[in-house]
Design a protein around this motif. Structure first.
Motif, PDB file in Angstrom:
ATOM      1  N   ARG A 198       0.870  -1.166   0.000  1.00 60.12           N
ATOM      2  CA  ARG A 198       0.000   0.000   0.000  1.00 60.12           C
ATOM      3  C   ARG A 198       0.908   1.216   0.000  1.00 60.12           C
ATOM      4  O   ARG A 198       1.857   1.290   0.780  1.00 60.12           O
ATOM      5  N   VAL A 199       0.616   2.177  -0.840  1.00 62.00           N
ATOM      6  CA  VAL A 199       1.519   3.320  -1.030  1.00 62.00           C
ATOM      7  C   VAL A 199       0.977   4.540  -0.295  1.00 62.00           C
ATOM      8  O   VAL A 199      -0.123   5.013  -0.582  1.00 62.00           O
ATOM      9  N   TRP A 200       1.778   5.054   0.626  1.00 63.39           N
ATOM     10  CA  TRP A 200       1.401   6.246   1.392  1.00 63.39           C
ATOM     11  C   TRP A 200       2.375   7.394   1.185  1.00 63.39           C
ATOM     12  O   TRP A 200       2.018   8.556   1.381  1.00 63.39           O
ATOM     13  N   GLY A 201       3.604   7.072   0.809  1.00 57.11           N
ATOM     14  CA  GLY A 201       4.631   8.114   0.685  1.00 57.11           C
ATOM     15  C   GLY A 201       5.414   7.976  -0.605  1.00 57.11           C
ATOM     16  O   GLY A 201       4.928   7.412  -1.585  1.00 57.11           O
ATOM     17  N   PRO A 202       6.656   8.460  -0.609  1.00 59.03           N
ATOM     18  CA  PRO A 202       7.472   8.438  -1.826  1.00 59.03           C
ATOM     19  C   PRO A 202       7.786   7.015  -2.277  1.00 59.03           C
ATOM     20  O   PRO A 202       7.921   6.093  -1.456  1.00 59.03           O
ATOM     21  N   THR A 203       7.918   6.837  -3.589  1.00 55.01           N
ATOM     22  CA  THR A 203       8.366   5.572  -4.160  1.00 55.01           C
ATOM     23  C   THR A 203       9.386   5.862  -5.261  1.00 55.01           C
ATOM     24  O   THR A 203       9.420   6.958  -5.815  1.00 55.01           O
ATOM     25  N   ARG A 204      10.175   4.839  -5.541  1.00 54.15           N
ATOM     26  CA  ARG A 204      11.226   5.000  -6.562  1.00 54.15           C
ATOM     27  C   ARG A 204      11.388   3.695  -7.324  1.00 54.15           C
ATOM     28  O   ARG A 204      11.416   2.615  -6.712  1.00 54.15           O
ATOM     29  N   PHE A 205      11.470   3.774  -8.644  1.00 52.71           N
ATOM     30  CA  PHE A 205      11.664   2.620  -9.502  1.00 52.71           C
ATOM     31  C   PHE A 205      12.989   2.796 -10.243  1.00 52.71           C
ATOM     32  O   PHE A 205      13.173   3.788 -10.948  1.00 52.71           O
ATOM     33  N   ARG A 206      13.908   1.830 -10.094  1.00 49.69           N
ATOM     34  CA  ARG A 206      15.196   1.902 -10.782  1.00 49.69           C
ATOM     35  C   ARG A 206      15.406   0.638 -11.598  1.00 49.69           C
ATOM     36  O   ARG A 206      15.176  -0.469 -11.117  1.00 49.69           O
ATOM     37  N   CYS A 207      15.847   0.815 -12.818  1.00 48.45           N
ATOM     38  CA  CYS A 207      16.199  -0.321 -13.669  1.00 48.45           C
ATOM     39  C   CYS A 207      17.607  -0.779 -13.309  1.00 48.45           C
ATOM     40  O   CYS A 207      18.546   0.016 -13.306  1.00 48.45           O
ATOM     41  N   LEU A 208      17.751  -2.055 -13.008  1.00 44.79           N
ATOM     42  CA  LEU A 208      19.053  -2.622 -12.673  1.00 44.79           C
ATOM     43  C   LEU A 208      19.601  -3.382 -13.890  1.00 44.79           C
ATOM     44  O   LEU A 208      18.872  -4.053 -14.591  1.00 44.79           O
ATOM     45  N   GLY A 209      20.866  -3.266 -14.124  1.00 43.80           N
ATOM     46  CA  GLY A 209      21.458  -3.956 -15.259  1.00 43.80           C
ATOM     47  C   GLY A 209      21.383  -3.123 -16.527  1.00 43.80           C
ATOM     48  O   GLY A 209      20.940  -1.976 -16.528  1.00 43.80           O
ATOM     49  N   ASP A 210      21.792  -3.742 -17.626  1.00 40.92           N
ATOM     50  CA  ASP A 210      21.907  -3.003 -18.882  1.00 40.92           C
ATOM     51  C   ASP A 210      20.976  -3.516 -19.965  1.00 40.92           C
ATOM     52  O   ASP A 210      21.176  -3.240 -21.153  1.00 40.92           O
ATOM     53  N   THR A 211      19.942  -4.262 -19.591  1.00 41.36           N
ATOM     54  CA  THR A 211      19.023  -4.811 -20.591  1.00 41.36           C
ATOM     55  C   THR A 211      17.622  -4.216 -20.513  1.00 41.36           C
ATOM     56  O   THR A 211      16.742  -4.621 -21.264  1.00 41.36           O
ATOM     57  N   GLY A 212      17.396  -3.268 -19.614  1.00 40.42           N
ATOM     58  CA  GLY A 212      16.058  -2.716 -19.437  1.00 40.42           C
ATOM     59  C   GLY A 212      15.223  -3.615 -18.545  1.00 40.42           C
ATOM     60  O   GLY A 212      15.612  -4.743 -18.217  1.00 40.42           O
ATOM     61  N   ALA A 213      14.085  -3.134 -18.129  1.00 45.31           N
ATOM     62  CA  ALA A 213      13.193  -3.903 -17.248  1.00 45.31           C
ATOM     63  C   ALA A 213      11.756  -3.728 -17.717  1.00 45.31           C
ATOM     64  O   ALA A 213      11.365  -2.649 -18.166  1.00 45.31           O
ATOM     65  N   ARG A 214      10.983  -4.811 -17.601  1.00 45.76           N
ATOM     66  CA  ARG A 214       9.559  -4.771 -17.943  1.00 45.76           C
ATOM     67  C   ARG A 214       8.787  -5.393 -16.796  1.00 45.76           C
ATOM     68  O   ARG A 214       9.165  -6.446 -16.289  1.00 45.76           O
ATOM     69  N   TYR A 215       7.718  -4.732 -16.389  1.00 45.87           N
ATOM     70  CA  TYR A 215       6.960  -5.234 -15.248  1.00 45.87           C
ATOM     71  C   TYR A 215       5.463  -4.972 -15.437  1.00 45.87           C
ATOM     72  O   TYR A 215       5.060  -4.070 -16.180  1.00 45.87           O
ATOM     73  N   ALA A 216       4.674  -5.778 -14.754  1.00 48.96           N
ATOM     74  CA  ALA A 216       3.232  -5.577 -14.707  1.00 48.96           C
ATOM     75  C   ALA A 216       2.892  -4.928 -13.368  1.00 48.96           C
ATOM     76  O   ALA A 216       3.407  -5.321 -12.325  1.00 48.96           O
ATOM     77  N   LEU A 217       2.041  -3.932 -13.418  1.00 46.79           N
ATOM     78  CA  LEU A 217       1.632  -3.213 -12.215  1.00 46.79           C
ATOM     79  C   LEU A 217       0.112  -3.276 -12.091  1.00 46.79           C
ATOM     80  O   LEU A 217      -0.609  -2.735 -12.929  1.00 46.79           O
ATOM     81  N   ALA A 218      -0.358  -3.966 -11.061  1.00 46.16           N
ATOM     82  CA  ALA A 218      -1.780  -4.001 -10.748  1.00 46.16           C
ATOM     83  C   ALA A 218      -2.071  -2.931  -9.712  1.00 46.16           C
ATOM     84  O   ALA A 218      -1.389  -2.879  -8.671  1.00 46.16           O
ATOM     85  N   VAL A 219      -3.040  -2.064  -9.984  1.00 44.53           N
ATOM     86  CA  VAL A 219      -3.366  -0.945  -9.104  1.00 44.53           C
ATOM     87  C   VAL A 219      -4.813  -1.092  -8.646  1.00 44.53           C
ATOM     88  O   VAL A 219      -5.700  -1.325  -9.463  1.00 44.53           O
ATOM     89  N   VAL A 220      -5.028  -0.987  -7.330  1.00 44.01           N
ATOM     90  CA  VAL A 220      -6.367  -1.122  -6.770  1.00 44.01           C
ATOM     91  C   VAL A 220      -6.648   0.104  -5.900  1.00 44.01           C
ATOM     92  O   VAL A 220      -5.870   0.415  -4.980  1.00 44.01           O
ATOM     93  N   LEU A 221      -7.740   0.790  -6.169  1.00 40.56           N
ATOM     94  CA  LEU A 221      -8.091   1.952  -5.371  1.00 40.56           C
ATOM     95  C   LEU A 221      -8.469   1.530  -3.956  1.00 40.56           C
ATOM     96  O   LEU A 221      -9.073   0.476  -3.763  1.00 40.56           O
ATOM     97  N   PRO A 222      -8.119   2.332  -2.945  1.00 44.24           N
ATOM     98  CA  PRO A 222      -8.470   1.985  -1.561  1.00 44.24           C
ATOM     99  C   PRO A 222      -9.968   2.104  -1.329  1.00 44.24           C
ATOM    100  O   PRO A 222     -10.678   2.751  -2.092  1.00 44.24           O
TER     101      PRO A 222
END
Length: 206
Positions: free
Chosen positions: A182-206
């Motif tokens: 559950r997100v209440w404050g700051p967040t940060r997303f960093r790509c690690l490595g040299d090949t890029g990153a792909r992700y799925a993000l499921a978001v649910v309203l409170p």
């Protein structure tokens, strides 16, 4: 230079030229509409969002392409998720049960190397949405607040490696790993490595 003019230190503008693409033009118009609906001046919005008046003005006129960080701040002020805001710039249409890949909206933050695909966009009758995120090698994306306090997120890494920081804790995720929070404050997303990153993000309203 006048005090309200944009400076090179402004972190919420990517220096885009005066000829925005069609999506940026519609987004600029929608941002101006949202402020007008509330009767706020640029100064009032600047105080609420902690973004300079000059950057807000240029974003509403379509003179810059807004970054993800800027849109996140405005979403917080306007009480919207980013998907909902981006969905509002498209022509209204009846909801459909199957959203083909070719019809899924894609938005790019060219300044940070972030591409966002709205796989299952928000709808008034639904509480959740599904997003695909892509980060270029070396991309570092920081949000100082969630668009909606207490937002539930499930982050599933599909390819590459990702570091997600929330509540001052960094989580290093490899392909197949999933982080839920559950997100209440700051967040940060960093790509690690040299090949890029792909992700799925499921978001649910409170």
């Amino acid at each position: 230079m006048r005090s309200e003019e944009l400076t090179t230190e402004d972190p919420y503008a990517d220096g885009g030229g005066p000829d925005p693409d069609a999506v940026d033009a519609r987004l600029a118009a929608r941002l101006a509409e949202l402020r007008a609906e509330r009767g706020w001046t640029l100064g009032e919005l600047a105080e609420r969002s902690s973004v300079s008046r000059s950057t807000l003005s240029r974003a509403e006129r379509g003179e810059i392409s807004p970054t993800a960080a800027l849109l996140n701040r405005l979403c917080h002020v306007y009480g919207r998720t980013m998907s909902r805001l981006l969905g509002e710039v498209e022509a209204a249409s009846a909801p459909v049960p199957v959203l083909r890949a070719a019809d899924q909206r894609v938005w790019e933050d060219r300044a940070s190397g972030f591409v966002r695909r709205s796989v299952s966009p928000p709808h008034p009758a639904l509480r959740g949405e599904l997003v695909e995120g892509r980060l270029a090698p070396g991309a570092d994306l920081a949000y100082d607040r969630p668009p909606v306090a207490g937002l539930e997120q499930h982050i599933w890494v599909l390819d590459g490696a990702l570091a997600v920081t929330a509540d001052a804790t960094e989580h290093r995720l490899d392909a197949g790993d999933c982080l839920r929070l559950r997100v209440w404050g700051p967040t940060r997303f960093r790509c690690l490595g040299d090949t890029g990153a792909r992700y799925a993000l499921a978001v649910v309203l409170p």
